[in-house]
Design a protein around this motif. Structure first.
Motif, mmCIF file in Angstrom:
data_model
loop_
_atom_site.group_PDB
_atom_site.id
_atom_site.type_symbol
_atom_site.label_atom_id
_atom_site.label_comp_id
_atom_site.label_asym_id
_atom_site.label_seq_id
_atom_site.Cartn_x
_atom_site.Cartn_y
_atom_site.Cartn_z
ATOM 1 N N PRO A 13 0.831 -1.208 0.000
ATOM 2 C CA PRO A 13 0.000 0.000 0.000
ATOM 3 C C PRO A 13 0.864 1.256 0.000
ATOM 4 N N GLN A 14 0.209 2.406 -0.152
ATOM 5 C CA GLN A 14 0.926 3.678 -0.113
ATOM 6 C C GLN A 14 1.505 3.896 1.280
ATOM 7 N N GLY A 15 2.798 4.123 1.341
ATOM 8 C CA GLY A 15 3.479 4.320 2.623
ATOM 9 C C GLY A 15 4.948 3.980 2.462
ATOM 10 N N VAL A 16 5.811 4.932 2.719
ATOM 11 C CA VAL A 16 7.234 4.774 2.445
ATOM 12 C C VAL A 16 7.875 3.651 3.256
ATOM 13 N N TRP A 17 7.383 3.424 4.477
ATOM 14 C CA TRP A 17 8.059 2.457 5.341
ATOM 15 C C TRP A 17 7.774 1.019 4.957
ATOM 16 N N ARG A 18 6.615 0.732 4.395
ATOM 17 C CA ARG A 18 6.359 -0.632 3.907
ATOM 18 C C ARG A 18 7.304 -0.952 2.747
ATOM 19 N N VAL A 19 7.538 0.049 1.904
ATOM 20 C CA VAL A 19 8.492 -0.131 0.795
ATOM 21 C C VAL A 19 9.884 -0.401 1.347
ATOM 22 N N LYS A 20 10.312 0.403 2.308
ATOM 23 C CA LYS A 20 11.660 0.232 2.868
ATOM 24 C C LYS A 20 11.807 -1.127 3.546
ATOM 25 N N MET A 21 10.776 -1.560 4.236
ATOM 26 C CA MET A 21 10.832 -2.839 4.931
ATOM 27 C C MET A 21 11.061 -3.986 3.961
ATOM 28 N N PHE A 22 10.268 -4.024 2.875
ATOM 29 C CA PHE A 22 10.413 -5.145 1.945
ATOM 30 C C PHE A 22 11.666 -5.025 1.084
ATOM 31 N N GLN A 23 12.155 -3.824 0.912
ATOM 32 C CA GLN A 23 13.457 -3.679 0.261
ATOM 33 C C GLN A 23 14.550 -4.260 1.153
ATOM 34 N N ALA A 24 14.426 -4.056 2.462
ATOM 35 C CA ALA A 24 15.390 -4.625 3.400
ATOM 36 C C ALA A 24 15.357 -6.146 3.368
ATOM 37 N N TYR A 25 14.183 -6.713 3.063
ATOM 38 C CA TYR A 25 14.051 -8.167 2.968
ATOM 39 C C TYR A 25 14.488 -8.700 1.602
ATOM 40 N N GLY A 26 14.762 -7.797 0.654
ATOM 41 C CA GLY A 26 15.233 -8.226 -0.659
ATOM 42 C C GLY A 26 14.186 -8.251 -1.751
ATOM 43 N N ALA A 27 12.945 -7.883 -1.425
ATOM 44 C CA ALA A 27 11.875 -7.889 -2.432
ATOM 45 C C ALA A 27 11.934 -6.632 -3.292
ATOM 46 N N ASN A 28 11.092 -6.602 -4.322
ATOM 47 C CA ASN A 28 10.952 -5.444 -5.194
ATOM 48 C C ASN A 28 9.529 -4.895 -5.010
ATOM 49 N N PRO A 29 9.289 -4.097 -3.942
ATOM 50 C CA PRO A 29 7.932 -3.647 -3.622
ATOM 51 C C PRO A 29 7.494 -2.459 -4.473
ATOM 52 N N SER A 30 6.187 -2.421 -4.790
ATOM 53 C CA SER A 30 5.607 -1.310 -5.552
ATOM 54 C C SER A 30 4.263 -0.926 -4.934
ATOM 55 N N PRO A 31 4.093 0.344 -4.544
ATOM 56 C CA PRO A 31 2.786 0.794 -4.041
ATOM 57 C C PRO A 31 1.728 0.740 -5.140
ATOM 58 N N MET A 32 0.518 0.333 -4.763
ATOM 59 C CA MET A 32 -0.578 0.200 -5.734
ATOM 60 C C MET A 32 -1.895 0.237 -4.980
ATOM 61 N N ALA A 33 -2.902 0.855 -5.575
ATOM 62 C CA ALA A 33 -4.234 0.886 -4.965
ATOM 63 C C ALA A 33 -4.783 -0.528 -4.849
ATOM 64 N N LEU A 34 -5.495 -0.808 -3.771
ATOM 65 C CA LEU A 34 -6.027 -2.149 -3.538
ATOM 66 C C LEU A 34 -6.934 -2.604 -4.682
ATOM 67 N N SER A 35 -7.685 -1.675 -5.249
ATOM 68 C CA SER A 35 -8.630 -2.032 -6.314
ATOM 69 C C SER A 35 -7.942 -2.549 -7.574
ATOM 70 N N GLU A 36 -6.639 -2.299 -7.699
ATOM 71 C CA GLU A 36 -5.896 -2.713 -8.896
ATOM 72 C C GLU A 36 -5.137 -4.021 -8.714
ATOM 73 N N VAL A 37 -5.108 -4.539 -7.484
ATOM 74 C CA VAL A 37 -4.191 -5.634 -7.163
ATOM 75 C C VAL A 37 -4.606 -6.961 -7.778
ATOM 76 N N PHE A 38 -5.899 -7.288 -7.779
ATOM 77 C CA PHE A 38 -6.336 -8.586 -8.293
ATOM 78 C C PHE A 38 -5.849 -8.798 -9.732
ATOM 79 N N VAL A 39 -6.075 -7.827 -10.579
ATOM 80 C CA VAL A 39 -5.665 -7.946 -11.983
ATOM 81 C C VAL A 39 -4.142 -8.009 -12.092
ATOM 82 N N ALA A 40 -3.437 -7.244 -11.259
ATOM 83 C CA ALA A 40 -1.969 -7.270 -11.286
ATOM 84 C C ALA A 40 -1.429 -8.642 -10.928
ATOM 85 N N LEU A 41 -2.069 -9.310 -9.976
ATOM 86 C CA LEU A 41 -1.662 -10.673 -9.611
ATOM 87 C C LEU A 41 -2.070 -11.669 -10.693
ATOM 88 N N GLN A 42 -3.250 -11.499 -11.208
ATOM 89 C CA GLN A 42 -3.783 -12.408 -12.229
ATOM 90 C C GLN A 42 -2.935 -12.394 -13.495
#
Length: 338
Positions: A180-209
């Motif tokens: 979700p939108q929020g700088v610290w969630r991005v930083k957290m998953f970057q620290a874990y090695g992921a490639n995080p991207s903020p996105m509105a919840l309404s767009e997520v299903f299609v992005a996963l699909q």
């Protein structure tokens, strides 16, 4: 003019005057009704904790408001995503919303709830609410144009994806992960090695699909109500963050409401919290089985490995956010009781 004609003319004038008066009353009543409609928008889908919380609030508030005003709920991002609704609150075009992580983009100190494994349980959260949210965070929000009416819940967040089970932070390396939108969630998953991207919840299903995103992280109630179990293979019970949600209004718009209406909304927002927490706990228990039944593989990760990988995020928060270290330390100290 003959008497009969004069009487008829007078009668006609009286009818016209009465009709105009009735029309004016109807228009005034209609305008008053429209003015006192209190819109509550949220991003939760059918069956989500947000939907249940909002509906219970509206039910109870409307009982108490009588004919003074009416709360009308708009879920499933009908009034926009979190960021858009925050803008509408501030502009006064929306009365109420239920922001969660997005609050940290508006008031940096709310990012304390983005710190991994900070909140142990709901009892701990209630202690933080009393010691931190009302005396410190709520006034900060008010300075930015937002009035916090109640502290509700989004929940303990877990990771789903289509690549592999997540047992330790390294398993997230290179994974395209919606956050979700929020700088610290991005930083957290970057620290874990992921490639995080903020996105509105309404767009997520299609992005996963479609594979635009490999995975996402959310509380179980958002995962299930958004039907992510239909387009994800793995659910890892990381429980990496507990995110509160807030019933929020725009400060200026809220101040313009009648005092008795404001009093009902504020009291009801707080009175609904036990319902929110009880419902959230029930959903946590039942939704894992429902997600498993949909064919999703569920695993319990090594949380100690995630805690160890989170130290840099805490350090950065303490350096970058005024009062950040103090707020986090207060929350951690309160956790000793739980």
């Amino acid at each position: 003019m003959p008497t009969r004609h004069r009487s008829f003319a007078a009668f006609t004038r009286r009818v016209a005057t009465t009709a105009l008066a009735a029309s004016a009353l109807l228009l005034a009543a209609g305008a008053a009704h429209a003015q006192m409609e209190i819109k509550l928008g949220h991003v939760g889908g059918p069956g989500s904790l947000f939907e249940r919380s909002a509906n219970e609030f509206a039910r109870l508030a409307n009982e108490r408001l009588g004919n003074k005003a009416k709360v009308v709920v708009f879920g499933s991002s009908q009034l926009g995503g979190d960021t858009e609704m925050m803008q509408k609150l501030r502009l006064g075009t929306l009365e109420l919303s239920i922001p969660s992580t997005v609050m940290s983009s508006t008031v940096p100190a709310f990012g304390m709830f983005e710190m991994p494994y900070l909140v142990k349980n709901r009892e701990h959260m209630m202690a933080i609410e009393k010691a931190v949210v009302w005396p410190a965070l709520a006034p900060m929000a008010d300075e930015k144009g937002y009035k916090i009416l109640g502290v509700w819940e989004n929940g303990f967040r877990n990771v789903t994806n289509n690549v592999r089970p997540i047992n330790k932070p390294e398993d997230l390396k290179g994974m395209k992960l919606r956050v979700p939108q929020g700088v610290w969630r991005v930083k957290m998953f970057q620290a874990y090695g992921a490639n995080p991207s903020p996105m509105a919840l309404s767009e997520v299903f299609v992005a996963l699909q479609t594979g635009v995103m490999d995975g996402q992280e959310n509380p179980l109630t958002q995962i299930y109500s958004s039907k992510f179990q239909e387009v994800q293979k793995y659910l890892s019970m990381t429980g990496h963050v507990y995110t509160p949600a807030y019933l929020a209004a725009g400060s200026r718009k809220f101040a313009s409401l009648p005092a008795d209406v404001r009093a009902v909304l504020e009291k009801t927002a707080k009175d609904v919290q036990p319902f929110v927490y009880k419902t959230a706990a029930e959903l946590d228990k039942e939704l894992v089985d429902k997600i498993k039944a949909a064919g999703v593989q569920v695993n319990e990760p090594d949380k100690n490995a995630f805690i160890a990988a989170s130290k840099a995020v805490y350090a950065d928060f303490g350096k970058e956010v005024p009062e950040g270290a103090k707020l986090v330390d207060t929350a951690v100290d309160l956790g000793a009781k739980f």
